[in-house]
Design an enzyme around this catalytic site. Structure first.
Site, PDB file in Angstrom:
ATOM      1  N   HIS A   7      -7.313  -4.598  10.200  1.00 52.11           N
ATOM      2  CA  HIS A   7      -7.144  -4.310   8.773  1.00 52.11           C
ATOM      3  C   HIS A   7      -5.920  -5.014   8.187  1.00 52.11           C
ATOM      4  O   HIS A   7      -4.997  -5.400   8.905  1.00 52.11           O
ATOM      5  CB  HIS A   7      -7.142  -2.801   8.484  1.00 52.11           C
ATOM      6  CG  HIS A   7      -5.891  -2.060   8.794  1.00 52.11           C
ATOM      7  ND1 HIS A   7      -5.878  -0.717   9.101  1.00 52.11           N
ATOM      8  CD2 HIS A   7      -4.587  -2.431   8.840  1.00 52.11           C
ATOM      9  CE1 HIS A   7      -4.640  -0.320   9.303  1.00 52.11           C
ATOM     10  NE2 HIS A   7      -3.841  -1.337   9.152  1.00 52.11           N
TER      11      HIS A   7
ATOM     12  N   GLU B 200      -9.821  -1.706   5.312  1.00 48.40           N
ATOM     13  CA  GLU B 200     -10.412  -1.457   6.626  1.00 48.40           C
ATOM     14  C   GLU B 200     -11.651  -2.336   6.825  1.00 48.40           C
ATOM     15  O   GLU B 200     -12.147  -2.935   5.865  1.00 48.40           O
ATOM     16  CB  GLU B 200     -10.794   0.030   6.732  1.00 48.40           C
ATOM     17  CG  GLU B 200      -9.629   0.995   6.535  1.00 48.40           C
ATOM     18  CD  GLU B 200      -8.667   1.050   7.725  1.00 48.40           C
ATOM     19  OE1 GLU B 200      -8.716   0.165   8.600  1.00 48.40           O
ATOM     20  OE2 GLU B 200      -7.839   1.983   7.764  1.00 48.40           O
TER      21      GLU B 200
ATOM     22  N   ASP C 238       0.826  -1.218   0.000  1.00 45.31           N
ATOM     23  CA  ASP C 238       0.000   0.000   0.000  1.00 45.31           C
ATOM     24  C   ASP C 238       0.858   1.265   0.000  1.00 45.31           C
ATOM     25  O   ASP C 238       2.089   1.193   0.125  1.00 45.31           O
ATOM     26  CB  ASP C 238      -0.955   0.000   1.212  1.00 45.31           C
ATOM     27  CG  ASP C 238      -0.268  -0.398   2.520  1.00 45.31           C
ATOM     28  OD1 ASP C 238       0.979  -0.383   2.570  1.00 45.31           O
ATOM     29  OD2 ASP C 238      -0.971  -0.714   3.479  1.00 45.31           O
TER      30      ASP C 238
ATOM     31  N   ASN D 283      -7.360  -2.709  14.264  1.00 47.91           N
ATOM     32  CA  ASN D 283      -8.781  -2.966  13.999  1.00 47.91           C
ATOM     33  C   ASN D 283      -8.966  -4.160  13.060  1.00 47.91           C
ATOM     34  O   ASN D 283     -10.039  -4.356  12.508  1.00 47.91           O
ATOM     35  CB  ASN D 283      -9.444  -1.718  13.395  1.00 47.91           C
ATOM     36  CG  ASN D 283      -8.839  -1.325  12.050  1.00 47.91           C
ATOM     37  OD1 ASN D 283      -7.886  -1.953  11.586  1.00 47.91           O
ATOM     38  ND2 ASN D 283      -9.385  -0.294  11.433  1.00 47.91           N
TER      39      ASN D 283
HETATM   40  C1  GLP Z   1      -0.520   0.140   8.662  1.00 47.58           C
HETATM   41  C2  GLP Z   1      -0.260  -0.410   7.246  1.00 47.58           C
HETATM   42  C3  GLP Z   1      -0.370  -1.915   7.218  1.00 47.58           C
HETATM   43  C4  GLP Z   1       0.371  -2.456   8.424  1.00 47.58           C
HETATM   44  C5  GLP Z   1      -0.446  -2.134   9.649  1.00 47.58           C
HETATM   45  C6  GLP Z   1       0.199  -2.546  10.956  1.00 47.58           C
HETATM   46  O1  GLP Z   1      -1.543   1.083   8.680  1.00 47.58           O
HETATM   47  N1  GLP Z   1      -1.085   0.114   6.225  1.00 47.58           N
HETATM   48  O2  GLP Z   1       0.148  -2.418   6.001  1.00 47.58           O
HETATM   49  O3  GLP Z   1       0.506  -3.845   8.308  1.00 47.58           O
HETATM   50  O4  GLP Z   1      -0.880  -0.799   9.659  1.00 47.58           O
HETATM   51  O5  GLP Z   1       1.240  -1.689  11.314  1.00 47.58           O
HETATM   52  P1  GLP Z   1       2.247  -2.027  12.476  1.00 47.58           P
HETATM   53  O6  GLP Z   1       2.982  -3.245  12.031  1.00 47.58           O
HETATM   54  O7  GLP Z   1       3.152  -0.836  12.619  1.00 47.58           O
HETATM   55  O8  GLP Z   1       1.438  -2.281  13.690  1.00 47.58           O
END
Ligand code: GLP
Length: 251
Positions: free
Chosen positions: A137, A142, A67, A135
């Site tokens: 995602h 989402e 993303d 959440n």
């Molecule tokens: C972000 C990204 C995701 C990522 C997730 C978890 O918003 N868009 O691709 O996997 O949230 O992030 P983290 O690993 O820092 O908890």
């Protein structure tokens, strides 16, 4: 569906790196799906170290990021272009020309279609590294996202904007509110999924994803429909799984 709980994030990272190295060994031009966020950092560090120590040739490996924030210049410190370059491409020694991050500027709909075509041209994604949002995602899919969705422009959930403010000096107002993300349907087409969750703030999402109903309300729950998914958890992220060990193996 293997679920492994690790005592340290370093051990977790080594286990994910093991998988990546095996895949690259079998196919030196394999396409690896790359997540940003904090969850995969020890895996990327272990991957980089082992490539260096063993002198593994990764020049043909392809990378596809999950993303990118919409409207953020690729050169921006917080863009996923910069993040993937800093945490994966450079340390592992991948060829930057072979690592593709969806563009958050220009014509995003066109970019989404081109990105999907590039994945197909690369023979599909051999292994997709995934983190899980607080959440539930995946990428920026989402709660409510369609299980068949493809790469597209989406709005970030309020919780995601709040969670990601830490990367923008704690200022919620600086976090982009839209992004281009691989769709859930795109993610499910990867031949192998390596899902990483670390820390107590992931415990609820992990329990819902693994033990609750398979529902669009928890995007990560749809991973249960994939035939080849491995969960890599630390103790804190696994803490709300039911039963002794919650059916998860301990490393
Ligand atoms: C972000 C990204 C995701 C990522 C997730 C978890 O918003 N868009 O691709 O996997 O949230 O992030 P983290 O690993 O820092 O908890």
């Amino acid at each position: 569906m293997p679920i492994t709980v690790f005592e340290s994030t370093e051990a977790l990272g080594e286990a994910v790196a093991d998988r990546l190295l095996r895949i690259i060994d079998a196919n030196p031009s394999a396409a690896i799906g790359l997540a940003t966020g904090s969850s995969p950092l020890t895996a990327y560090a272990a991957w980089a170290r082992r490539v260096r120590e063993a002198g593994i040739d990764v020049s043909a490996v392809r990378g596809f990021a999950l993303d990118e924030y919409l409207g953020l210049d690729p050169e921006d410190e917080q863009s996923y272009h910069t993040t993937i370059h800093r945490t994966v491409t450079e340390p592992v020694g991948l060829d930057p020309e072979r690592v593709r991050v969806p563009s958050g500027v220009g014509d995003p709909e066109r970019e989404a279609a081109d990105f999907e075509a590039a994945i197909r041209a690369a023979g599909g994604i051999a292994a997709q590294v995934l983190g899980v949002g607080g959440n539930g995602h995946l990428g920026f899919n989402e709660p409510g996202a369609d299980a068949r969705s493809r790469t597209r422009v989406v709005a970030l959930a309020e919780r995601t904007v709040a969670d990601n403010a830490r990367f923008f000096g704690g200022e919620v107002s600086r976090v982009p509110t839209r992004s281009v993300t691989q769709g859930l349907g795109t993610i499910l087409e990867a031949r192998e999924l390596l899902v990483i969750a670390i820390g107590p703030e992931k415990a609820e999402a992990v329990a819902a994803a693994l033990e609750g109903p398979v529902t669009a309300a928890v995007p990560a729950s749809i991973l249960r429909e994939h035939p080849n998914v491995h969960w890599f958890l630390d103790e804190a992220a696994a803490s709300q799984l039911g039963g002794p060990g919650g059916g998860a193996a301990r490393d």
